[in-house]
Design an enzyme around this catalytic site. Structure first.
Site, PDB file in Angstrom:
ATOM      1  CB  CYS A 101      -0.929  -0.008   1.213  1.00 48.33           C
ATOM      2  SG  CYS A 101      -2.096   1.365   1.265  1.00 48.33           S
ATOM      3  CB  CYS A 197      -7.691  -1.673   6.070  1.00 50.12           C
ATOM      4  SG  CYS A 197      -7.153  -1.594   4.345  1.00 50.12           S
TER       5      CYS A 197
END
Length: 364
Positions: A101, A197
């Site tokens: 990410c 997440c």
């Protein structure tokens, strides 16, 4: 400078943005929307990626007194992080989605967009430092070893490092919370985010089974003797001891560990702890966070290698090898490491300076 502050909704990014404003920079706050349907991801105020986090980021921007926007990065996130996570596990590897990410979203996509809009760089709440040198801006560890995030930032290119600003690298986490409270930021005592997440339940194995299937396969020892069955080889990782589902007890009750995951045959191989010993780590297509080191097999350099986000740096000698234009990074450990899965990142340090990183492709 004109800067974009990436505001996750947590305390670190809020204080980083406030410090950038205080330093005299022209700052706007940006929160990244990583899912078109936030209910697919975690809920709860944890400091990353949720609906609550976007509200917290907006409130922090209001207190700091900067403009605030939400950027839709859901397509980039799904393709660059979620799909990569699935494909790596399907091939028997153990990826680090937070590292990906940082590489694909928080810096590659955001920094590219920011610079295209005329901004000079991106401010984040990462705990790391950049220091100017004769060879350019270099990446270093933060002074707080417990919060240092240089490992997950070692995927950044030289260009990305030159456009990255980390205001918290010289500060300990407890002092950041005190400062946030003093500045009137409501996120001062907000918990840190730890879970992945896009896995709402926190149960990675079940999440993977739902998407990759749960084909039953054998668990065997190193001789090929069947010891049990599993419901998806990709839900196991090298070094795993618990939850193996073995039905044949080991002689003398000796603990057994996952030694290998073979996705093609859907087989998990287990064995003794001694069989997990790794003395050589090999990584493909290294990324250098500064000048590429002059280290070849004939003249390796002494350094440190770290293979987990919060793992201990291990003494090693390292060198580069280039064959037919393909570069690899090799680290020979001074002392063996037990249990290391391909797909993780190996990061080389020279003291506190990040030399570079590579994705682990093989261990010996």
């Amino acid at each position: 400078m004109k800067l974009i502050a990436a505001m996750s909704g947590g305390v670190d990014s809020a204080v980083a943005a406030a410090r950038a404003v205080e330093a005299g920079h022209d700052v706007i706050g940006v929160h990244l929307a990583l899912s078109k349907n936030p209910q697919k991801y975690r809920s709860g105020a944890r400091g990353c990626c949720t609906v609550e986090d976007s509200h917290d980021a907006r409130r922090a921007a209001d207190v700091i007194g900067i403009p605030f926007y939400i950027w839709d990065m859901s397509d980039e996130f799904h393709q660059g992080v979620v799909e990569n996570f699935l494909s790596e596990y399907a091939s028997g590897k153990t990826p680090n989605p937070c590292l990906r990410c940082n590489e694909k979203i928080k810096f590659e996509a955001v920094l590219d967009r920011a610079q295209a809009m005329g901004f000079d760089g991106v401010v984040t709440g990462h705990y790391a430092q950049t220091i100017e040198s004769e060879s350019g801006r270099l990446l270093y560890r933060a002074i707080d070893p417990a919060k240092d995030q240089s490992y997950v930032l070692a995927v950044l290119t030289v260009k990305q490092i030159s456009g990255a600003i980390f205001p918290l690298g010289d500060t300990c986490k407890e002092d950041v919370r005190i400062e946030a409270d003093r500045r009137g930021l409501s996120v001062a005592n907000k918990p840190d985010s730890h879970d992945i997440c896009f896995v709402p339940s926190g149960d990675n194995a079940s999440w993977l089974r739902d998407r990759l299937g749960s084909e039953v396969g054998p668990i065997v020892d190193e001789t090929g003797k069947k010891l049990g069955e599993h419901k998806g080889a990709y839900t196991y990782t090298i070094g795993q001891r618990k939850g193996l589902g073995l039905t044949v007890p080991a002689a003398g009750g000796v603990p057994r560990y996952v030694l290998k995951v073979e996705p093609i045959t859907n087989t998990v191989v287990v064995g003794t702890h001694e069989a997990l010993a790794v003395e050589k780590i090999i990584g493909g297509t290294p990324n250098w966070c500064g000048p590429a080191p002059e280290a070849l097999a004939s003249s390796p350099l002494n350094g440190l290698v770290q293979v987990r986000a919060h793992g201990a740096p291990l003494p090693c000698t390292y060198y580069r090898s280039i064959t037919e234009g393909i570069e690899i990074l090799i680290a020979d450990l001074v002392e063996p490491l037990f249990g290391l899965a391909p797909g993780q990142a190996m990061v080389i340090y020279d003291g506190d300076r990040v030399v570079g990183s590579a994705t682990i492709t093989e261990t010996k």
